[in-house]
Design an enzyme around this catalytic site. Structure first.
Site, PDB file in Angstrom:
ATOM      1  N   HIS A 100      39.231  42.723 139.528  1.00 24.00           N
ATOM      2  CA  HIS A 100      38.075  42.163 140.236  1.00 24.00           C
ATOM      3  C   HIS A 100      37.018  43.256 140.391  1.00 24.00           C
ATOM      4  O   HIS A 100      37.320  44.355 140.869  1.00 24.00           O
ATOM      5  CB  HIS A 100      38.466  41.724 141.653  1.00 24.00           C
ATOM      6  N   HIS A 110      44.133  40.938 135.754  1.00 26.41           N
ATOM      7  CA  HIS A 110      42.668  40.966 135.819  1.00 26.41           C
ATOM      8  C   HIS A 110      42.206  41.932 136.888  1.00 26.41           C
ATOM      9  O   HIS A 110      42.841  42.094 137.914  1.00 26.41           O
ATOM     10  CB  HIS A 110      42.099  39.568 136.097  1.00 26.41           C
TER      11      HIS A 110
HETATM   12  P1  AMP Z   1      43.780  36.554 141.940  1.00 28.03           P
HETATM   13  O1  AMP Z   1      44.034  35.984 143.318  1.00 28.03           O
HETATM   14  O2  AMP Z   1      43.625  38.043 141.941  1.00 28.03           O
HETATM   15  O3  AMP Z   1      44.800  36.053 140.955  1.00 28.03           O
HETATM   16  O4  AMP Z   1      42.367  36.017 141.522  1.00 28.03           O
HETATM   17  C1  AMP Z   1      42.167  34.975 140.639  1.00 28.03           C
HETATM   18  C2  AMP Z   1      40.684  34.736 140.583  1.00 28.03           C
HETATM   19  O5  AMP Z   1      40.439  33.879 139.502  1.00 28.03           O
HETATM   20  C3  AMP Z   1      40.117  34.060 141.841  1.00 28.03           C
HETATM   21  O6  AMP Z   1      39.124  34.903 142.403  1.00 28.03           O
HETATM   22  C4  AMP Z   1      39.544  32.765 141.306  1.00 28.03           C
HETATM   23  O7  AMP Z   1      38.333  32.418 141.928  1.00 28.03           O
HETATM   24  C5  AMP Z   1      39.346  33.065 139.835  1.00 28.03           C
HETATM   25  N1  AMP Z   1      39.379  31.905 138.946  1.00 28.03           N
HETATM   26  C6  AMP Z   1      40.314  30.932 138.921  1.00 28.03           C
HETATM   27  N2  AMP Z   1      40.025  30.050 137.933  1.00 28.03           N
HETATM   28  C7  AMP Z   1      38.896  30.498 137.324  1.00 28.03           C
HETATM   29  C8  AMP Z   1      38.086  30.035 136.241  1.00 28.03           C
HETATM   30  N3  AMP Z   1      38.384  28.924 135.565  1.00 28.03           N
HETATM   31  N4  AMP Z   1      36.996  30.756 135.894  1.00 28.03           N
HETATM   32  C9  AMP Z   1      36.680  31.892 136.558  1.00 28.03           C
HETATM   33  N5  AMP Z   1      37.394  32.375 137.584  1.00 28.03           N
HETATM   34  C10 AMP Z   1      38.485  31.693 137.971  1.00 28.03           C
END
Ligand code: AMP
Ligand code: ZN
Length: 139
Positions: free
Chosen positions: A102, A100
């Site tokens: 950001h 993903h």
């Molecule tokens: P990363 O640390 O780059 O893997 O970021 C994962 C991101 O996913 C974090 O910023 C979380 O806040 C976000 N996240 C986790 N679960 C959900 C969800 N159900 N819906 C939207 N964002 C999420």
């Protein structure tokens, strides 16, 4: 789709996500724990863990959506700039194992740092070391 992947569950509509844009191969939805208003995640619809696991076409689809959305997000939340970043692998801070991007709106007075801050202080590498690294990447 991967069982027990939270982003696959959002893509499949099994859990609710605040979707802001969708194409054939990519989906964008608001981060549930935003670092700033408008913090958006752009993901491939197919389950891939790392950026390099995506096909070139999927990677293009994800970054095309980032490219399309960034100005829309900036306008929607009246941001001044964006930090656009990927935690690509657990050692880089990736917590959700579905690739993903950001898209984090930034504001003149938000006290956040540049992306250089994420990996500590800059290294003092010699010209020879830099040449060696460049060569091993390019060959
Ligand atoms: P990363 O640390 O780059 O893997 O970021 C994962 C991101 O996913 C974090 O910023 C979380 O806040 C976000 N996240 C986790 N679960 C959900 C969800 N159900 N819906 C939207 N964002 C999420
Ligand atoms: Zn997934």
């Amino acid at each position: 789709m991967s069982e027990d992947c939270i982003f696959c569950a959002i893509i499949a509509g099994e859990i609710t996500g605040r979707t802001v844009a969708e194409t054939d191969d990519a989906l964008a939805f608001l981060d549930a724990n935003p670092l700033s208003p408008g913090h958006t995640l752009v993901v491939p619809k197919a389950h891939h863990t790392r950026v390099a696991d995506m096909s070139a076409a999927e990677s293009r689809a994800v970054f095309d959506l980032v490219h399309e959305l960034a100005p829309r997000i900036e306008e929607a939340v009246d941001a001044d700039a964006h930090t656009i970043a990927v935690n690509d692998g657990p050692e880089a801070g990736q917590e959700v194992p579905h690739a993903h991007v950001h898209v984090i709106p930034r504001f003149a007075d938000d006290d956040g740092g540049p992306i250089h801050a994420v990996a500590g202080s800059p290294l003092e590498l010699s010209d020879e070391e830099l040449d060696e690294i460049a060569e091993s990447i390019s060959t």
